[in-house]
Write a protein that holds these residues in place. Structure first.
Motif, short mmCIF file in Angstrom:
data_model
loop_
_atom_site.label_atom_id
_atom_site.label_comp_id
_atom_site.label_asym_id
_atom_site.label_seq_id
_atom_site.Cartn_x
_atom_site.Cartn_y
_atom_site.Cartn_z
N ASN A 695 3.26 -2.72 -0.45
CA ASN A 695 3.35 -1.41 -1.07
C ASN A 695 1.96 -0.96 -1.49
OD1 ASN A 695 3.60 0.47 -3.49
ND2 ASN A 695 5.74 0.35 -2.83
N PRO A 696 1.60 0.29 -1.24
CA PRO A 696 0.25 0.75 -1.62
C PRO A 696 -0.11 0.46 -3.07
CG PRO A 696 1.30 2.39 -0.23
CD PRO A 696 2.35 1.34 -0.52
N GLN A 697 0.88 0.49 -3.97
CA GLN A 697 0.58 0.26 -5.39
C GLN A 697 0.16 -1.18 -5.66
OE1 GLN A 697 0.40 2.79 -7.47
NE2 GLN A 697 1.00 4.15 -5.78
N ASP A 698 0.57 -2.10 -4.77
CA ASP A 698 0.22 -3.51 -4.95
C ASP A 698 -1.10 -3.88 -4.29
OD1 ASP A 698 2.56 -4.01 -6.36
OD2 ASP A 698 3.71 -4.36 -4.51
N LEU A 699 -1.58 -3.02 -3.38
CA LEU A 699 -2.77 -3.36 -2.62
C LEU A 699 -4.02 -3.53 -3.48
CD1 LEU A 699 -4.05 -3.89 0.16
CD2 LEU A 699 -4.44 -1.41 0.36
N PRO A 700 -4.30 -2.66 -4.47
CA PRO A 700 -5.52 -2.87 -5.27
C PRO A 700 -5.60 -4.25 -5.91
CG PRO A 700 -4.63 -0.68 -5.68
CD PRO A 700 -3.61 -1.41 -4.85
N GLY A 701 -4.47 -4.76 -6.41
CA GLY A 701 -4.48 -6.07 -7.02
C GLY A 701 -4.76 -7.17 -6.01
N LEU A 702 -4.19 -7.06 -4.81
CA LEU A 702 -4.45 -8.05 -3.76
C LEU A 702 -5.91 -8.04 -3.35
CD1 LEU A 702 -1.29 -7.50 -1.51
CD2 LEU A 702 -1.75 -9.44 -3.02
#
Length: 729
Positions: A695-702
Motif C-alpha cells: 500500500n502506498p501509505q506503507d511504502l515510506p516506512g519500508l
C-alpha cells in the motif's frame, strides 16, 4: 581589462570612501603578528629547524606558535590568509594517524626527515636569495613550488617591503590585470606565485596614487573595491548544536562550531574520499552516506571571509545571518564541537518560517536562492550595519551555473555528464538564461522559465537562428543535419523530389552569430554521446577550439564553401553517464570539450513523506548503487520532484519508486535477482526475485527501514528527533 582602465575609473571617489585609519590599525596588528613570527622563528633558526617545529600535525593543532606552519595558517591571519584547502600546501606535514606525508613527487620515497632536510635547504636558499635581491633564484627551488602560498607568505614575513600581503595565485593575477599588467590568461603554468606577486608590487610602486601607502593598506583597498572572489557566493545553513544549545557561545564569541571532533583537523584531508574513510571508521553504519557529509565538512573548512552563513534552530527558525570573518580553525581546547569558523552575526535576520524545512534537520544545508531572498526580505530593522554586505548581496548565479560559464569562456564547449535525473538539461538551460542576461529567471517558477526560454528559442524573422538552439543527437543524426547536405524537397512542378543544398543547424547558428557579434549563441545538444560525433561534426571539429575561431576557415567538402566558427558560439552537451555509449567519444572530441560532473543534488529535496526524508532516502539508495555499480549509475533528484517541488504524498512516492526508479535499477542489474536484492534488500521478494507490492501509505516506512541509516551522515537532527552525536550533541 589589461589596460587597467576599469580600475582607475572612479578611483578618487573610492579613495575618499576608503577608511585608511582602520586599514592602518589593521596594518599595525599585522606587524605585531609578523614580529611574533620573527621572535619564534628568526632566520638564524632555519638552517637547523627541526621538522616538528616546522610541520603542521596532530601535536601542533590548538597550540599557537608550536609550529611554523601552524602560525602561518592559523596564527597570523592579519598578515594575510592562506587558510582553506588541505595541508598539502605545507609541503611536508603529519597526518592524524602520525604518518608523515610529503607533497613534492620528487621527494616521495624518502624518509620524512630526509625530505624535510631538502625542503628546509630550499627555504634557507629562498631567504638568502631574497636578502640578496636575487629573486630569480627562488624559481629554481622545485620543492617550494608545491607550497607557493606558504612560501610567498613566509617571504613577505621576513622581507615585508618586497612582497604584497596577497598569497593566492588567482588573486595576484586578478589584481595584476586590474592595474594594467599582463592579463590573467597570459601567465604560463610555470610562473610561481612569488614572482607574480613581485610583478604586482612593481605595478603598485608605479602607481603614484599609492605613494605613502603601506602595503597592507594597498592590499585592503584592492580587496575592498575589487574583490576577485564571487560576490554571489553559496550560502550555507549551519546549526549551532542540537536545539541550538551552542548558539549563545557562537553569538558571544563570533563563531560557528560543528562536531565530528574524532576525525581531527579537517586541514589534513586531501579529498572528500579521504575524509569519508575517516568518518567511516567512527560511524561505519553511515558508510556510503558519509561521502555527502565529507563534502559538507570540506565546504565548511573552505569558507572564506565574506561568505554568508545562516544559523538555525530546528527546521523552522533562523537565529541570525552571518558573514565569515575568519577561516577555519581546529580547536581541541574546546570540549566538543572543535571545528570552528569565525563569523560576524546579525540577529536582525532572526525569523520563523511558515512551514518546516526538512533539509534543515541536518547540521549543514545549502540555502536555495529563493529561500535566501525570502530570509533577507523578512529581515527586521537592523540594529547596526555590520552586515550590510550580506543584506545587499544577491545570489544571482548558482555555483554550478558560474562554473559552466567560466568553462565556456575558457573552452567554448562543455559537456555536462552525470547519472540520470540529476538536472543536466536544466543546468544547461539555466546557463542559457544567464548568457542572455536573465539571471532573474534561473530560480523562477517552471512557467516563467519556460516563457523566457521559449522566447530565446524563437528565430526572429530577419535572422538565421535563435540565440538558443536545442537539438537531441541520436544514431541517425548526421553531418547533413548539423553542417550541410543535400536534402530532398518536392519539385516545384509536383513531378517528384529534387535534392537541394541545405544548411544544417550549426551552420545556421554560425551565420546568425556572425551577424550579431555582441550576442552569445548557445547550442544545447541533449544526449550528445548518442550521436556519431566524428561524423556529425566532420572537419568542423578543428574550428571548435577558441584560438582557431574566425582566424581559420575550412572548405566544406559538399558545397565547397568556406566556413568559420564565430567566437560568440557556444555548445553545451548533456551526457547520461549510465549510458553504455559514453565511451564512444574519441580523444579528439574530448580534447575540445570541458567535462563537468553533475551529481545528484540532495539539497533540493527539502521534504518528507510520512516521516521519510526524501534526501535521506535517495542518499541511502545511491550509496548502495555506488557499491554495486559505481558512481555513474546513481539516480538523480528529478525522480523525487514534481516540477521544481519535492514529492508531497505517499501516492506520488509510490508511483515514482515503482514506475520510474525500480525499472531503471532493474535495468542496471541486468535481470540478476541477487544483484537486485543487494541494492533493494527486503523490498525484493526472496522467492520470486520481484519487487514487493505494498500500500502506498506503507511504502515510506519500508524505504526508511531499508535506506535511511542511523548516524551523523543521515540520522542527525536539529529538532526533537534522534540526536546526532557527531553533528550536534
Amino acid at each position: 581589462m589589461a589596460d587597467g582602465g576599469d580600475f582607475w575609473d572612479g578611483f578618487d571617489q573610492r579613495v575618499v570612501s576608503f577608511d585608511r585609519e582602520a586599514a592602518g590599525f589593521a596594518a599595525d596588528q599585522a606587524e605585531e603578528e609578523r614580529q611574533q613570527v620573527l621572535t619564534e622563528f628568526p632566520l638564524t633558526l632555519w638552517p637547523d629547524l627541526p621538522l616538528e617545529r616546522y610541520a603542521l600535525g596532530p601535536s601542533a593543532y590548538g597550540t599557537p606558535g608550536r609550529s611554523f606552519c601552524r602560525l602561518m595558517e592559523y596564527g597570523t591571519n592579519g598578515i594575510g590568509s592562506i587558510r582553506g584547502g588541505s595541508a598539502k600546501k605545507h609541503i611536508v606535514y603529519q597526518h592524524r594517524t602520525g604518518e608523515w606525508r610529503i607533497a613534492p613527487s620528487g621527494l616521495r620515497g624518502l624518509g620524512a626527515r630526509e625530505a624535510w632536510a631538502t625542503v628546509r635547504t630550499e627555504f634557507v636558499t629562498a631567504f638568502q636569495a631574497a636578502a640578496a635581491g636575487a629573486y630569480e633564484r627562488i624559481d629554481e627551488l622545485t620543492s617550494l613550488t608545491y607550497g607557493q602560498a606558504l612560501t610567498t607568505k613566509a617571504l613577505a614575513v621576513y622581507f615585508p617591503g618586497e612582497f604584497l600581503p596577497i598569497f593566492s595565485s588567482a588573486h595576484v593575477r586578478h589584481f595584476t590585470a586590474l592595474l594594467g599588467g599582463r592579463p590573467r590568461d597570459a601567465y604560463s603554468a610555470g610562473v610561481p606565485t612569488w614572482r607574480a606577486n613581485r610583478e604586482l608590487l612593481g605595478l603598485v610602486h608605479k602607481a603614484q596614487v599609492f605613494e605613502g601607502w603601506r602595503l597592507h593598506e594597498v592590499m585592503q583597498f584592492l580587496y575592498a573595491f575589487h574583490d576577485p572572489r564571487p560576490r554571489n557566493r553559496q550560502v550555507w545553513k549551519i546549526a549551532p548544536g542540537a536545539g541550538a544549545h551552542l548558539w549563545d557561545d557562537c553569538l558571544a564569541n563570533r563563531r560557528i562550531r560543528v562536531g565530528w571532533d574524532e576525525v581531527g583537523s579537517l586541514g589534513q584531508y586531501d579529498s572528500d574520499q579521504d575524509l569519508k574513510d575517516a568518518l567511516d571508521q567512527y560511524w561505519p553504519q553511515s558508510a556510503g552516506g558519509n561521502l555527502r557529509l565529507a563534502r559538507q565538512l570540506l565546504a565548511f573548512r573552505d569558507l572564506e571571509p565574506g561568505d554568508p552563513v545562516v544559523a538555525n534552530r530546528g527546521k523552522s527558525e533562523v537565529l541570525a545571518v552571518g558573514t565569515v570573518a575568519e577561516g577555519y580553525t581546529y580547536n581541541p581546547d574546546l570540549t566538543t564541537h572543535q571545528h570552528v569558523v569565525g563569523v560576524d552575526w546579525d540577529t536582525s535576520y532572526s525569523q520563523q518560517f511558515d512551514s518546516p524545512r526538512h533539509a534543515w534537520q541536518q547540521t549543514f544545508a545549502r540555502v536555495p536562492d529563493a529561500l535566501w531572498r525570502e530570509i533577507r526580505q523578512l529581515r527586521r530593522a537592523p540594529s547596526s550595519d555590520v552586515n550590510a554586505t550580506v543584506a545587499g548581496s544577491e545570489a544571482e548565479l548558482p555555483d554550478a551555473v558560474r562554473t559552466v560559464m567560466d568553462l565556456l569562456d575558457h573552452k567554448g564547449q562543455v559537456v555536462l555528464q552525470g547519472p540520470p535525473g540529476t538536472g543536466k538539461t536544466r543546468l544547461a538551460l539555466s546557463v542559457a538564461l544567464a548568457l542572455a542576461g536573465r539571471t532573474d529567471k534561473i530560480d523562477a517558477s517552471p512557467q516563467e522559465r519556460a516563457a523566457v526560454l521559449s522566447a530565446l528559442s524563437s528565430v526572429p524573422e530577419d535572422a538565421d537562428a535563435a540565440r538558443l538552439t536545442m537539438v537531441t543527437f541520436h544514431p541517425s543524426y548526421g553531418y547533413e543535419d548539423f553542417v550541410e547536405g543535400f536534402k530532398p524537397n518536392p519539385s516545384t512542378d509536383g513531378s517528384g523530389l529534387s535534392l537541394t543544398m541545405t544548411d544544417g543547424l550549426f551552420r545556421r547558428v554560425c551565420t546568425a552569430a556572425a551577424k550579431a557579434p555582441d550576442d552569445t549563441f548557445l547550442i544545447v545538444v541533449d544526449e550528445i554521446n548518442r550521436g556519431d560525433l566524428p561524423r556529425v561534426l566532420g572537419e568542423l571539429i578543428t574550428l571548435l577550439e577558441l584560438d582557431k575561431r574566425s582566424s581559420v576557415s575550412v572548405t566544406l567538402p559538399t558545397s565547397g564553401r568556406q566556413q568559420t566558427v564565430p567566437p560568440n558560439v557556444r555548445i553545451i552537451g548533456t551526457m547520461n553517464s549510465a549510458d553504455r555509449s559514453v565511451g564512444h567519444i574519441d580523444a579528439a572530441i574530448r580534447r575540445r570539450f570541458a567535462f563537468v560532473d553533475v551529481p545528484p543534488d540532495l539539497d533540493v529535496l527539502d521534504g518528507e513523506i510520512e516521516g521519510l526524508g526524501l534526501a535521506d532516502f535517495l542518499e541511502g539508495l545511491n550509496a548502495k548503487l555506488d557499491i554495486a555499480f559505481g558512481p555513474d549509475h546513481l539516480l538523480g533528484q528529478a525522480y523525487l520532484l514534481a516540477g521544481d517541488q519535492p514529492l508531497a504524498t505517499a501516492e506520488q512516492l509510490s508511483n515514482a519508486f515503482h514506475h520510474e526508479m525500480v525499472p531503471l535499477v532493474s535495468d542496471y542489474c541486468l535481470g540478476q535477482p541477487d544483484v537486485l536484492r543487494s541494492v533493494l534488500g527486503t523490498l525484493v521478494d526472496d522467492r520470486t526475485g520481484r519487487i514487493v507490492q505494498t500500500n502506498p501509505q506503507d511504502l515510506p516506512g519500508l524505504l526508511a527501514a531499508e535506506f535511511v541509516a542511523a548516524g551523523p551522515a543521515s540520522g542527525g537532527s536539529d529538532g526533537d528527533q534522534a540526536v546526532d552525536v557527531g553533528a550536534e550533541a
